[in-house]
Design a protein around this motif. Structure first.
Motif, PDB file in Angstrom:
ATOM      1  N   GLN A  52      53.008  24.125  71.897  1.00 45.48           N
ATOM      2  CA  GLN A  52      53.423  25.447  71.422  1.00 45.48           C
ATOM      3  C   GLN A  52      54.768  25.402  70.702  1.00 45.48           C
ATOM      4  O   GLN A  52      55.658  24.636  71.056  1.00 45.48           O
ATOM      5  CB  GLN A  52      53.469  26.449  72.567  1.00 45.48           C
ATOM      6  N   LEU A  57      51.064  34.538  73.898  1.00 44.53           N
ATOM      7  CA  LEU A  57      49.696  34.139  74.225  1.00 44.53           C
ATOM      8  C   LEU A  57      48.888  33.938  72.947  1.00 44.53           C
ATOM      9  O   LEU A  57      47.944  33.130  72.924  1.00 44.53           O
ATOM     10  CB  LEU A  57      49.026  35.195  75.103  1.00 44.53           C
ATOM     11  N   ILE A  58      49.285  34.627  71.875  1.00 44.45           N
ATOM     12  CA  ILE A  58      48.626  34.442  70.575  1.00 44.45           C
ATOM     13  C   ILE A  58      48.767  32.991  70.128  1.00 44.45           C
ATOM     14  O   ILE A  58      47.836  32.398  69.583  1.00 44.45           O
ATOM     15  CB  ILE A  58      49.223  35.400  69.519  1.00 44.45           C
ATOM     16  N   THR A  60      49.089  30.334  72.106  1.00 43.14           N
ATOM     17  CA  THR A  60      48.191  29.537  72.937  1.00 43.14           C
ATOM     18  C   THR A  60      46.766  29.629  72.417  1.00 43.14           C
ATOM     19  O   THR A  60      46.071  28.612  72.274  1.00 43.14           O
ATOM     20  CB  THR A  60      48.253  30.021  74.399  1.00 43.14           C
ATOM     21  N   ASP A  61      46.334  30.834  72.096  1.00 42.62           N
ATOM     22  CA  ASP A  61      44.975  31.045  71.586  1.00 42.62           C
ATOM     23  C   ASP A  61      44.784  30.377  70.220  1.00 42.62           C
ATOM     24  O   ASP A  61      43.708  29.834  69.930  1.00 42.62           O
ATOM     25  CB  ASP A  61      44.673  32.542  71.493  1.00 42.62           C
ATOM     26  N   LEU A  64      44.329  26.649  70.832  1.00 44.29           N
ATOM     27  CA  LEU A  64      43.018  26.389  71.436  1.00 44.29           C
ATOM     28  C   LEU A  64      41.900  26.547  70.412  1.00 44.29           C
ATOM     29  O   LEU A  64      40.922  25.792  70.430  1.00 44.29           O
ATOM     30  CB  LEU A  64      42.789  27.329  72.626  1.00 44.29           C
ATOM     31  N   ASP A  65      42.053  27.504  69.504  1.00 40.34           N
ATOM     32  CA  ASP A  65      41.059  27.682  68.446  1.00 40.34           C
ATOM     33  C   ASP A  65      41.020  26.458  67.538  1.00 40.34           C
ATOM     34  O   ASP A  65      39.943  25.956  67.197  1.00 40.34           O
ATOM     35  CB  ASP A  65      41.390  28.943  67.635  1.00 40.34           C
ATOM     36  N   SER A  68      39.333  23.569  69.227  1.00 41.13           N
ATOM     37  CA  SER A  68      37.876  23.696  69.300  1.00 41.13           C
ATOM     38  C   SER A  68      37.215  23.260  67.996  1.00 41.13           C
ATOM     39  O   SER A  68      36.025  22.925  67.984  1.00 41.13           O
ATOM     40  CB  SER A  68      37.491  25.148  69.611  1.00 41.13           C
ATOM     41  N   GLY A  78      50.236  25.029  75.910  1.00 45.79           N
ATOM     42  CA  GLY A  78      50.438  26.391  75.437  1.00 45.79           C
ATOM     43  C   GLY A  78      51.629  27.071  76.087  1.00 45.79           C
ATOM     44  O   GLY A  78      52.503  26.417  76.663  1.00 45.79           O
ATOM     45  N   THR A  93      42.171  33.518  83.163  1.00 49.60           N
ATOM     46  CA  THR A  93      41.487  33.813  81.891  1.00 49.60           C
ATOM     47  C   THR A  93      41.326  32.575  81.027  1.00 49.60           C
ATOM     48  O   THR A  93      40.519  32.564  80.088  1.00 49.60           O
ATOM     49  CB  THR A  93      42.225  34.901  81.083  1.00 49.60           C
ATOM     50  N   TYR A  94      42.094  31.527  81.328  1.00 48.90           N
ATOM     51  CA  TYR A  94      42.051  30.312  80.515  1.00 48.90           C
ATOM     52  C   TYR A  94      41.262  29.174  81.163  1.00 48.90           C
ATOM     53  O   TYR A  94      41.179  28.081  80.600  1.00 48.90           O
ATOM     54  CB  TYR A  94      43.468  29.820  80.224  1.00 48.90           C
ATOM     55  N   HIS A  97      38.849  26.794  79.280  1.00 56.59           N
ATOM     56  CA  HIS A  97      39.339  26.007  78.140  1.00 56.59           C
ATOM     57  C   HIS A  97      39.740  24.604  78.615  1.00 56.59           C
ATOM     58  O   HIS A  97      40.852  24.393  79.089  1.00 56.59           O
ATOM     59  CB  HIS A  97      40.524  26.710  77.467  1.00 56.59           C
TER      60      HIS A  97
END
Length: 276
Positions: A52, A57-58, A60-61, A64-65, A68, A78, A93-94, A97
């Motif tokens: 990071q 959190l955006i 982190t997402d 992760l995107d 993927s 993250g 929630t994670y 992943h």
């Protein structure tokens, strides 16, 4: 396998990335996986851990995107607010992943030198172990006293110190940093990244010889089994290029055995981050 244990991606935004000051103007632009994939092909790198660079959190997402979509991104470090009352729920929630390996907070930017020892932060860290996450420690040397107390409190939590704790190589400061890093290295749950070193030296005049004493100390303190190579790309570009960063480490560890070299250049990152 050669694994780069520390690099970043971003879509450059002047306000969000205000830490990229005028002296670092060369990295005031987007840096994304297609850019890094080319660099890795040129330098024989098999994969990386994306870390990071923004405390949302955006972020982190976002990482992760990317992970993927690009197989060479083997793991993600993250950010979550470890001080939050709902930290347990956020981590839940994670849990799907698999590439999310751990978290980092930009502690170097906190005015409180004892930030790591705040009760709400300690509570958040205590929950990471249960969820099998690691924690990256990003600090300046004046915060190492707190780091020592911090790692003592969590003997079963895996930690790694980013960028050898950013010693002031440009100014030649060494002794105070070295004393504390030796003490921290006695804790076997703590690893250290040989990363971010050339940007702590003079951007234009640094030489490997200036950095070697710091690298020597890290190898002595953490051993070849708890030390890992990281490029800190694209930040490293303000003081060099990827090839020079890799050569700095490869040339330095040439004195170790081939097994130890393999560990530093990839094996230790795979073990620490549990990379697939």
């Amino acid at each position: 396998m050669i694994i780069d244990s520390h690099q970043h991606f971003w879509n450059y935004e002047p306000v969000k990335h205000e830490w990229i000051d005028e002296s670092m103007s060369v990295i005031r632009k987007d840096f994304l996986p297609d850019d890094l994939e080319k660099v890795y092909a040129e330098n024989g790198i098999d994969g990386c851990v994306a870390v990071q660079a923004d405390q949302t959190l955006i972020e982190t997402d976002f990482l992760l995107d990317l992970a993927s979509k690009y197989n060479f991104i083997k793991g993600v470090v993250g950010w979550v607010d470890l001080r939050a009352d709902n930290i347990e729920a956020v981590l839940e929630t994670y849990k799907e992943h698999e590439k999310l390996k751990g978290f980092r907070h930009v502690v170097q930017g906190e005015p409180d030198s004892n930030f790591l020892l705040r009760p709400n932060f300690l509570k958040g860290i205590s929950i990471l172990e249960k969820h099998h996450y690691v924690y990256d420690i990003l600090v300046f040397p004046h915060q190492l006293g707190a780091v020592l107390e911090f790692v003592k409190r969590f003997p079963n939590q895996k930690f790694v110190i980013d960028h050898i704790a950013k010693p002031y190589i440009k100014d030649g400061f060494y002794d105070g940093w070295a004393v504390l890093m030796k003490e921290i290295g006695k804790h076997e749950n703590v690893y250290c990244k040989l990363s971010g070193m050339i940007t702590e030296a003079d951007f234009t005049t640094w030489t490997p010889a200036q950095i070697h004493p710091y690298m020597n100390l890290i190898l002595d303190a953490f051993g070849t089994e708890r030390t890992m190579f990281g490029s800190d790309w694209p930040v490293c570009l303000v003081a060099g290029n990827y090839k020079r960063v890799k050569e700095l480490v490869v040339d330095f560890i040439a004195k170790t055995s081939s097994t130890e070299q393999a560990a530093i250049m990839g094996g230790n990152a795979i073990k620490f981050y549990n990379l697939q």
